[in-house]
Scaffold this motif. Sequence first.
Motif, PDB file in Angstrom:
ATOM      1  N   ALA A   1      -9.739   6.990   8.349  1.00  0.00           N
ATOM      2  CA  ALA A   1     -11.083   6.404   8.363  1.00  0.00           C
ATOM      3  C   ALA A   1     -11.289   5.509   9.586  1.00  0.00           C
ATOM      4  O   ALA A   1     -12.350   5.543  10.217  1.00  0.00           O
ATOM      5  CB  ALA A   1     -11.322   5.615   7.075  1.00  0.00           C
ATOM      6  N   VAL A   2     -10.284   4.718   9.932  1.00  0.00           N
ATOM      7  CA  VAL A   2     -10.392   3.838  11.101  1.00  0.00           C
ATOM      8  C   VAL A   2     -10.509   4.676  12.375  1.00  0.00           C
ATOM      9  O   VAL A   2     -11.318   4.365  13.265  1.00  0.00           O
ATOM     10  CB  VAL A   2      -9.184   2.874  11.166  1.00  0.00           C
ATOM     11  CG1 VAL A   2      -9.111   2.152  12.497  1.00  0.00           C
ATOM     12  CG2 VAL A   2      -9.243   1.878  10.021  1.00  0.00           C
ATOM     13  N   THR A   3      -9.725   5.721  12.462  1.00  0.00           N
ATOM     14  CA  THR A   3      -9.790   6.602  13.628  1.00  0.00           C
ATOM     15  C   THR A   3     -11.161   7.244  13.746  1.00  0.00           C
ATOM     16  O   THR A   3     -11.762   7.274  14.831  1.00  0.00           O
ATOM     17  CB  THR A   3      -8.688   7.675  13.560  1.00  0.00           C
ATOM     18  OG1 THR A   3      -7.412   7.022  13.540  1.00  0.00           O
ATOM     19  CG2 THR A   3      -8.762   8.625  14.744  1.00  0.00           C
TER      20      THR A   3
ATOM     21  N   LYS B   1      -2.385   4.364   3.155  1.00  0.00           N
ATOM     22  CA  LYS B   1      -2.302   4.136   4.593  1.00  0.00           C
ATOM     23  C   LYS B   1      -2.833   5.343   5.356  1.00  0.00           C
ATOM     24  O   LYS B   1      -3.549   5.200   6.349  1.00  0.00           O
ATOM     25  CB  LYS B   1      -0.868   3.834   5.007  1.00  0.00           C
ATOM     26  CG  LYS B   1      -0.365   2.491   4.523  1.00  0.00           C
ATOM     27  CD  LYS B   1       1.065   2.272   4.948  1.00  0.00           C
ATOM     28  CE  LYS B   1       1.590   0.944   4.467  1.00  0.00           C
ATOM     29  NZ  LYS B   1       2.973   0.707   4.918  1.00  0.00           N
ATOM     30  N   ARG B   2      -2.492   6.536   4.908  1.00  0.00           N
ATOM     31  CA  ARG B   2      -2.953   7.761   5.557  1.00  0.00           C
ATOM     32  C   ARG B   2      -4.475   7.832   5.549  1.00  0.00           C
ATOM     33  O   ARG B   2      -5.109   8.116   6.568  1.00  0.00           O
ATOM     34  CB  ARG B   2      -2.349   8.976   4.843  1.00  0.00           C
ATOM     35  CG  ARG B   2      -2.532  10.285   5.573  1.00  0.00           C
ATOM     36  CD  ARG B   2      -1.816  11.436   4.872  1.00  0.00           C
ATOM     37  NE  ARG B   2      -0.370  11.219   4.791  1.00  0.00           N
ATOM     38  CZ  ARG B   2       0.303  10.965   3.655  1.00  0.00           C
ATOM     39  NH1 ARG B   2      -0.320  10.915   2.500  1.00  0.00           N
ATOM     40  NH2 ARG B   2       1.601  10.782   3.682  1.00  0.00           N
ATOM     41  N   GLU B   3      -5.076   7.564   4.396  1.00  0.00           N
ATOM     42  CA  GLU B   3      -6.540   7.584   4.284  1.00  0.00           C
ATOM     43  C   GLU B   3      -7.172   6.502   5.153  1.00  0.00           C
ATOM     44  O   GLU B   3      -8.205   6.719   5.785  1.00  0.00           O
ATOM     45  CB  GLU B   3      -6.965   7.397   2.822  1.00  0.00           C
ATOM     46  CG  GLU B   3      -6.720   8.596   1.948  1.00  0.00           C
ATOM     47  CD  GLU B   3      -7.224   8.386   0.532  1.00  0.00           C
ATOM     48  OE1 GLU B   3      -8.313   7.805   0.358  1.00  0.00           O
ATOM     49  OE2 GLU B   3      -6.508   8.802  -0.402  1.00  0.00           O
TER      50      GLU B   3
ATOM     51  N   ARG C   1       0.852  -1.194   0.000  1.00  0.00           N
ATOM     52  CA  ARG C   1       0.000   0.000   0.000  1.00  0.00           C
ATOM     53  C   ARG C   1       0.883   1.237   0.000  1.00  0.00           C
ATOM     54  O   ARG C   1       1.962   1.251   0.593  1.00  0.00           O
ATOM     55  CB  ARG C   1      -0.889   0.038   1.248  1.00  0.00           C
ATOM     56  CG  ARG C   1      -2.213  -0.690   1.210  1.00  0.00           C
ATOM     57  CD  ARG C   1      -2.196  -1.996   0.556  1.00  0.00           C
ATOM     58  NE  ARG C   1      -3.487  -2.677   0.597  1.00  0.00           N
ATOM     59  CZ  ARG C   1      -3.631  -3.893   1.065  1.00  0.00           C
ATOM     60  NH1 ARG C   1      -2.614  -4.538   1.576  1.00  0.00           N
ATOM     61  NH2 ARG C   1      -4.802  -4.480   1.005  1.00  0.00           N
ATOM     62  N   THR C   2       0.417   2.282  -0.632  1.00  0.00           N
ATOM     63  CA  THR C   2       1.169   3.533  -0.675  1.00  0.00           C
ATOM     64  C   THR C   2       0.983   4.288   0.640  1.00  0.00           C
ATOM     65  O   THR C   2       0.009   4.041   1.372  1.00  0.00           O
ATOM     66  CB  THR C   2       0.690   4.431  -1.829  1.00  0.00           C
ATOM     67  OG1 THR C   2      -0.663   4.837  -1.563  1.00  0.00           O
ATOM     68  CG2 THR C   2       0.769   3.715  -3.173  1.00  0.00           C
ATOM     69  N   PRO C   3       1.879   5.228   0.931  1.00  0.00           N
ATOM     70  CA  PRO C   3       1.683   6.055   2.123  1.00  0.00           C
ATOM     71  C   PRO C   3       0.345   6.798   2.094  1.00  0.00           C
ATOM     72  O   PRO C   3      -0.292   6.959   3.137  1.00  0.00           O
ATOM     73  CB  PRO C   3       2.861   7.036   2.074  1.00  0.00           C
ATOM     74  CG  PRO C   3       3.929   6.288   1.339  1.00  0.00           C
ATOM     75  CD  PRO C   3       3.179   5.491   0.301  1.00  0.00           C
TER      76      PRO C   3
END
Length: 62
Positions: free
Chosen positions: A23-25, A17-19, A12-14
């Motif tokens: 979303a999880v947070t 991962k950032r997105e 996965r790209t950074p």
Amino acid sequence: MPTIRVEMFEGRTPEQKREFVKAVTEAAVKTLGTSPEAVDVILFDIKKSDWASAGVLWSEKK
């Protein structure tokens, strides 16, 4: 404080991962009633050769 551990295949790209962690947070804040600062997300990148399902390595699946 919730700590969320995520194991996934590497690659996965950074940006992805950032997105994802955003979303999880947001989901944890909404459903658990906590603050974003209290949420930790730990990502583990796993090689397909180190993960198996049904006795078969993912690196060997077709």
